[in-house]
Design an enzyme around this catalytic site. Structure first.
Site, PDB file in Angstrom:
ATOM      1  N   ASP A 331       0.853  -1.167   0.000  1.00  0.00           N
ATOM      2  CA  ASP A 331       0.000   0.000   0.000  1.00  0.00           C
ATOM      3  C   ASP A 331       0.900   1.232   0.000  1.00  0.00           C
ATOM      4  O   ASP A 331       2.052   1.165   0.424  1.00  0.00           O
ATOM      5  CB  ASP A 331      -0.891  -0.023   1.244  1.00  0.00           C
ATOM      6  CG  ASP A 331      -1.872   1.128   1.279  1.00  0.00           C
ATOM      7  OD1 ASP A 331      -2.431   1.461   0.221  1.00  0.00           O
ATOM      8  OD2 ASP A 331      -2.069   1.697   2.363  1.00  0.00           O
ATOM      9  N   ASP A 638      -2.347  -0.737   5.779  1.00  0.00           N
ATOM     10  CA  ASP A 638      -2.729  -0.242   7.101  1.00  0.00           C
ATOM     11  C   ASP A 638      -4.227  -0.005   7.236  1.00  0.00           C
ATOM     12  O   ASP A 638      -4.709   0.267   8.328  1.00  0.00           O
ATOM     13  CB  ASP A 638      -1.985   1.055   7.421  1.00  0.00           C
ATOM     14  CG  ASP A 638      -2.292   2.166   6.421  1.00  0.00           C
ATOM     15  OD1 ASP A 638      -2.978   1.891   5.419  1.00  0.00           O
ATOM     16  OD2 ASP A 638      -1.857   3.304   6.638  1.00  0.00           O
ATOM     17  N   ASP A 642      -7.325  -3.147   3.190  1.00  0.00           N
ATOM     18  CA  ASP A 642      -6.219  -4.048   2.882  1.00  0.00           C
ATOM     19  C   ASP A 642      -6.395  -5.431   3.508  1.00  0.00           C
ATOM     20  O   ASP A 642      -5.704  -6.375   3.132  1.00  0.00           O
ATOM     21  CB  ASP A 642      -4.896  -3.450   3.382  1.00  0.00           C
ATOM     22  CG  ASP A 642      -4.574  -2.131   2.723  1.00  0.00           C
ATOM     23  OD1 ASP A 642      -4.747  -2.020   1.499  1.00  0.00           O
ATOM     24  OD2 ASP A 642      -4.169  -1.192   3.438  1.00  0.00           O
TER      25      ASP A 642
END
Length: 901
Positions: A331, A638, A642
Site C-alpha cells: 500500500d 494499514d 487491505d
C-alpha cells in the site's frame, strides 16, 4: 425491501433513493423502523467464528510421520512394553503441545473490523431527532452526522455542508474526502463516490444528513469482512516442503520396514515378537520426530530476532514465508509514504521555490529554485503567498511525544508548516471567515494586518481561484493575470503527482463582514503550493535492496493514478524517463482492472508496477494473479480495505502504528515502526532463518538415517539389535534436537540479500544436501555398527555396555557432523568453525552433561537399558567421530564441484 437497493444509490438523485427505500426526508416512523429491524436484523457485523481449542490441538497430530509414531506406540502397548509405549506417546504429545502453544491466539480479523463500527447515531424518527443505538439503525432511516462522528451505516447524502470524511482506512486516500449531494457516475469506485458516507469512517469537518442505504453485512465494511472470511490463507513454502518431505519419508519408512519384516521372517526366521520389536525400532529410528520441534524452535528464535528489528510476528510460519517472498505488494499511504502532507514546491509569478523537510516537522527552509535560502524580506512574492496561506488557515501543528502531528486538515497543515519554514509569524486579527465548501472549493478570511489595513485572503482549488483573479503578484508589484501560464504550471505540478492549492488576496478597506459572494472576482493571485505525501527516505533504499535481492515491489493503492505513479518514480519502483514499451504500462487503474477478466489480469500483472484507485476485490485479484505465476506474495497495508488481501497473501504485513485493528488481526506480521524498510530487514531475517532450517534439517536427517541403517543392517545380517527403540528416541529427542537447535543461531550468509529468491517449489533438502545426508548417514551408521560389533565380539562387552557405546558414538559423531553443517557450501576445516555462534558450544556442553547422565545415572539404566562405559570406550567413540567429520568434509568437497545447491 431488499438490502441490495444500495448497489448504485450513489449514481441516483436523492429523491429516487428515498423512493426506492420507501422513506421520506422526515425519516421513518418508530413502527416502520421496528419492522425493518426485524426483517434486516441489527446493524452489526457477524461475530468471528471461534475455533474449537480441542480440535485445534488434535489437528497437530494430523501428520503422516506422527501417524507412524502412534502406530508404533499402539504396537508396543499390544506387546505390553509400557515403558516404550509411554516414551513414544510422550514424544507425539510433546510435539502437539509445542505446536498448539506456538500457534497462539486464534485470528480475530473479523472482530477487529467490527470494532470500527459506531455505537450510537442521530436518527430522524416520526419527524424528530432521536439518539438511538447504532445497531438499531435500519435501511431508510434518515441520520445526521457532524465533525467527530463515526458514520453508523452506509448513507446516501441528502444534505451536506462543508462535509469532509476520513476514509483512509477504507480507500487508502491520504486526505479527507470532500462529500456532496450530487450523484456520481455508476462506474465510480468507492473512493470516488462523493455522494456516499460509509460505515465506520469518521467525519473530520462539516455536517450532513442522509438516508441509510445498507446496514450490517450489506455495508461496504461488511462486504470487506466477508472477503476476509472467505479469503483462503495459503501455506508457506516451508510448510508445503516439509509436508512433502514427510510423505516421502513415510513411504520410504513403510517400504523398508516391510522389506525388513519379510527378510527377517523368511531368511532368518526371527520370532514374531522380536521381529515386531525390530520393525518398531526401525520405524522409530527412521521417523525424524524431532523435526517439528526443530522447525518450531528455530522459527520462535527468529520471531524474537525479528521483534528486535521492529517486526512483530503473529504466526510462526510467516517468519520463513517472508524470507521466500518473490513479490511485495505494498500500500502507498502510510507504508511507502509518511502519511503527512508536505509542501514541496511553491510557484509565484516571479519564480519558483523549493521546500526542504518532510512531514509536519517545521524544520527546513524555503529556497529559491536552484539557489539559496529565500527570505520573506527579499522575496515579496513569496511573502504574499505565505501570508495568505497562513492566515486563511485553521490548522496547527504540535509536537506530541516527540512526533509532530497536525490538528486540522492535512493540506492546511502543510501550508502552516510551509509558513513556519519561511519564517512567517502570524500577527493578524481575523475579523470574518468563509469556511471551505465543496460547492465553492475555497475558504476565505477577512483579516486585519499589523499596519491596520484589512485584506481578504483566499485558499482553495486552483481552477476555482484562477477564474476569480484579475491580477497576479510579482516581485515588485501587480500585473494582469497570465491565465495560460498558470494553467500550464497547474498541469505541470499535477503531472508530478502533487496536490495543488492556490492562494489569492485582495484589499478590503472598511469591510467588517465576509460571505462567499463578497469574495468577488477581482482577486490577486499570489501563487500555487504543490503538496505531496512524501516517500519515506528509508523506503527508497529498502526498495533498491529488494530489487538487488530479486524481489519485485508493486504499489497497490486507492489513491489517484498520477499521484501513485509520481511517488513510485521517486521510490525507484518504476523507471523515470522513457515510457514503457512492448505493451507494458506503468500504472493500471481500478476501472481498467474491472474491465479485465482474471485471465487477462494474469497475463498483465507481472508487467505492471503500480495499481491505482483499487478496491479490496481488486487487491485480492492482483494477489491471486501473481500467485498463479508461482510468486510468493507479501501484501502490506494499514487500512481495513487491505485486510482481505493481507489474508489471501502468502504473508500479510500490517502497520502497527497507523494500521487499523482489522488489518493487524488479518496480518501475519505487524511492523512496530510502520516502516517499509523494516520489511526488507525482515526479509533478510527470513532468508537467514530458512538457511538455518535447511542446515538443521540436513543435520537432523543423518541421525535418523544412521539409526535406521544400523537396525536394517542388523536385521538383514541376523544380528542382535545394536540400539533399542527407547535408546533411539533418546538420541533423537535429546542429543540430535539439542545439537540441531544450535544451528538456529547461525549468522546470515554474506550473500543473503544479493542472491535471487529461491524457487517456490525448491525442496528444503537440495541435491547437494541430500548427497551430504546420505554420506553422513552411511558414515555415522557405519561407525556406530562397527563400534558395537567391536565391543561385543572383540572387547567382550555385554549387550548393555555395547549398546551404550553405540549411543555414545551416535552422540559424538553428531557433534562432529554439527561443525560440518555450519558451512554447508564451504569447508569446515577452518578456525572460523569454532567461532561466530556461541549456541554451538552451549549445545556441546549440554550434550556432554546429558550423555554422562545417560551413561552413569542408575535410574537411566533402568529406563533406557544403558550401562557405564570405560575411558577406552569413550576414546573409541571420539575416534569414530573424527573419522565421520573427515569423511563428510571429503564428501562436501566432491559435491561442491559436481552438484548444485
Amino acid at each position: 425491501m431488499p438490502q441490495d437497493v444500495s448497489l448504485h444509490v450513489f449514481a441516483e438523485p436523492p429523491e429516487s433513493v428515498l423512493a426506492a427505500l420507501d422513506s421520506t426526508p422526515r425519516g421513518l416512523s418508530e413502527a416502520a423502523a421496528a419492522d425493518r429491524l426485524a426483517r434486516h436484523g441489527p446493524n452489526r457485523l457477524p461475530e468471528a467464528p471461534r475455533p474449537n481449542a480441542a480440535l485445534r490441538f488434535l489437528g497437530h497430530f494430523d501428520d503422516v510421520l506422527i501417524y507412524i509414531l502412534l502406530a508404533a506406540a499402539v504396537l508396543k502397548a499390544i506387546l505390553g512394553d509400557w515403558v516404550d509405549f509411554s516414551v513414544i506417546l510422550a514424544v507425539a504429545v510433546a510435539n502437539a503441545v509445542v505446536g498448539f502453544v506456538q500457534e497462539g491466539r486464534a485470528d480475530r480479523a473479523l472482530a477487529g473490523i467490527a470494532t470500527m463500527l459506531s455505537l450510537e447515531a442521530d436518527a430522524l424518527r416520526d419527524g424528530e431527532w432521536h439518539r438511538v443505538p447504532a445497531d438499531q439503525v435500519v435501511p431508510g432511516d434518515v441520520v445526521r452526522v457532524r465533525s467527530g462522528d463515526r458514520v453508523p451505516a452506509d448513507v446516501r447524502l441528502l444534505e451536506a455542508t462543508t462535509l469532509q470524511v476520513e476514509e483512509a482506512a477504507l480507500t487508502g486516500e491520504s486526505v479527507p474526502a470532500a462529500k456532496e449531494v450530487q450523484a456520481v457516475a455508476r462506474d465510480a469506485g468507492v473512493g470516488d463516490r462523493t455522494s456516499m458516507l460509509f460505515s465506520g469512517t469518521i467525519v473530520t469537518a462539516g455536517r450532513g444528513v442522509g438516508v441509510v442505504t445498507a446496514t450490517g453485512p450489506a455495508t461496504e465494511i461488511g462486504r470487506i469482512q466477508s472477503l476476509v472470511a472467505g479469503a483462503d490463507h495459503l501455506d508457506t513454502p516451508l510448510t508445503r516442503q516439509l509436508a512433502r518431505l514427510g510423505k516421502q519419508l513415510s513411504l520410504l519408512i513403510l517400504l523398508m520396514a516391510a522389506v525388513m519384516l519379510v527378510i527377517g521372517r523368511v531368511i532368518h526366521s526371527f520370532a514374531l515378537g522380536e521381529l515386531v520389536s525390530a520393525a518398531i525400532g526401525f520405524a522409530v529410528a527412521a521417523v525424524p520426530e524431532g523435526l517439528p520441534a526443530l522447525v518450531t524452535v528455530t522459527l520462535a528464535l527468529g520471531v524474537q530476532q525479528m521483534a528486535r528489528r521492529q517486526a512483530i510476528t503473529r504466526k510462526l510460519t510467516a517468519v520463513e514465508g517472508l524470507g521466500s517472498v518473490t513479490t511485495i505488494c505494498s500500500d502507498k499511504t502510510g507504508t511507502l509514504t509518511r502519511n503527512e502532507m508536505t509542501a514541496r514546491t511553491v510557484v509565484t509569478a516571479a519564480g519558483r521555490y523549493d521546500v526542504d523537510g518532510l512531514g509536519y516537522d517545521p524544520t527546513g527552509e524555503v529556497r529559491a529554485h536552484g539557489g539559496g535560502r529565500a527570505s520573506l524580506d527579499a522575496h515579496a512574492d513569496l511573502a504574499a503567498l505565505v501570508t495568505a496561506g497562513a492566515l486563511c488557515n485553521d490548522a496547527r501543528v504540535a509536537q506530541v511525544d516527540g512526533h509532530w502531528t497536525v490538528v486540522g486538515q492535512p493540506t492546511e497543515g502543510a501550508v502552516v508548516v510551509l509558513a513556519a519554514k519561511a519564517g512567517h509569524v502570524p500577527d493578524a486579527r481575523r475579523i470574518a471567515q468563509v469556511p471551505f465548501e465543496s460547492a465553492t472549493k475555497f475558504a476565505a478570511t477577512l483579516d486585519e494586518l499589523p499596519d491596520g489595513t484589512r485584506a481578504v485572503h483566499v485558499l482553495g482549488a486552483p481552477d476555482r481561484l484562477l477564474e476569480r483573479c484579475a491580477t497576479q503578484r510579482t516581485a515588485t508589484g501587480t500585473e494582469p493575470v497570465d491565465t495560460a501560464g498558470w494553467e500550464a504550471a497547474i498541469d505541470e505540478l499535477g503531472g508530478q503527482g502533487l496536490r495543488v492549492l492556490a492562494a489569492a488576496r485582495r484589499a478590503a478597506p472598511g469591510e467588517d463582514a465576509l460571505t462567499a459572494q463578497d469574495v468577488g472576482d477581482a482577486l490577486e493571485l499570489v501563487g500555487l503550493v504543490g503538496i505531496v505525501d512524501p516517500p519515506r527516505p528509508e523506503a527508497v533504499a529498502a526498495i533498491a535492496d529488494c530489487h538487488r535481492a530479486g524481489i519485485r515491489v508493486k504499489m497497490i493503492t486507492g489513491d489517484h493514478a498520477g499521484t501513485a505513479l509520481a511517488i513510485a518514480r521517486e521510490l525507484g519502483m518504476v523507471d523515470v524517463g522513457e515510457p514503457a514499451g512492448d505493451g507494458r504500462v506503468e500504472v493500471l487503474t481500478g476501472a481498467e482492472l474491472e474491465a479485465m477478466s482474471q485471465d487477462q489480469l494474469r497475463r498483465r500483472v507481472l508487467d505492471v508496477d503500480v495499481f491505482a484507485r483499487t478496491s479490496p476485490e481488486h487487491k485480492i485479484r492482483i494477489v491471486r494473479a501473481l500467485q498463479s505465476h508461482g510468486e510468493v506474495v507479501a501484501m502490506t497495508g494499514d487500512g481495513v480495505n487491505d485486510a482481505p488481501a493481507l489474508t489471501r497473501a502468502d504473508v500479510g504485513v500490517a502497520m502497527g502504528i497507523k494500521g487499523t485493528e482489522a488489518t493487524k488481526e488479518a496480518a501475519d506480521i505487524v511492523l512496530a515502526d510502520d516502516n517499509f524498510a523494516t520489511i526488507e530487514r525482515a526479509v533478510e531475517e527470513g532468508r537467514r532463518i530458512y538457511d538455518n532450517i535447511r542446515k538443521s534439517v540436513a543435520f537432523l536427517l543423518p541421525t535418523n538415517g544412521a539409526q535406521s541403517l544400523v537396525i536394517l543392517v542388523a536385521v538383514l545380517l541376523g544380528l542382535s539389535l545394536p540400539l533399542s527403540p527407547v535408546q533411539i528416541l533418546w538420541v533423537n529427542l535429546v542429543t540430535a534436537v539439542t545439537l540441531s537447535l544450535a544451528l538456529a543461531g547461525e549468522p546470515a550468509e554474506p550473500d543473503v540479500m544479493t542472491r535471487p529468491p529461491r524457487a517456490p517449489d525448491a525442496h528444503v533438502v537440495s541435491a547437494r544436501s541430500l548427497a551430504l545426508v546420505l554420506v553422513a548417514s552411511l558414515a555415522i551408521g557405519g561407525a556406530t555398527l562397527a563400534v558395537y560389533l567391536l565391543e561385543r565380539n572383540a572387547l567382550g562387552a555385554d549387550d548393555a555396555r555395547a549398546q551404550t557405546s553405540a549411543v555414545t558414538v551416535l552422540a559424538l559423531a553428531q557433534l562432529a557432523y554439527l561443525f560440518s553443517c555450519r558451512f554447508l557450501g564451504s569447508t569446515s576445516l577452518t578456525w572460523r568453525v569454532l567461532v561466530g555462534n556461541r549456541l554451538v558450544w552451549v549445545a556441546a556442553g549440554a550434550l556432554a552433561v546429558l550423555q554422562l547422565v545417560f551413561t552413569y545415572a542408575p535410574f537411566m539404566h533402568g529406563w533406557f537399558e544403558s550401562a557405564p562405559i570405560t575411558p577406552r570406550d569413550w576414546g573409541l567413540a571420539a575416534l569414530a567421530a573424527v573419522v565421520v567429520f573427515l569423511v563428510v568434509e571429503a564428501a562436501k568437497a566432491v559435491t561442491r564441484r559436481t552438484l548444485r545447491d
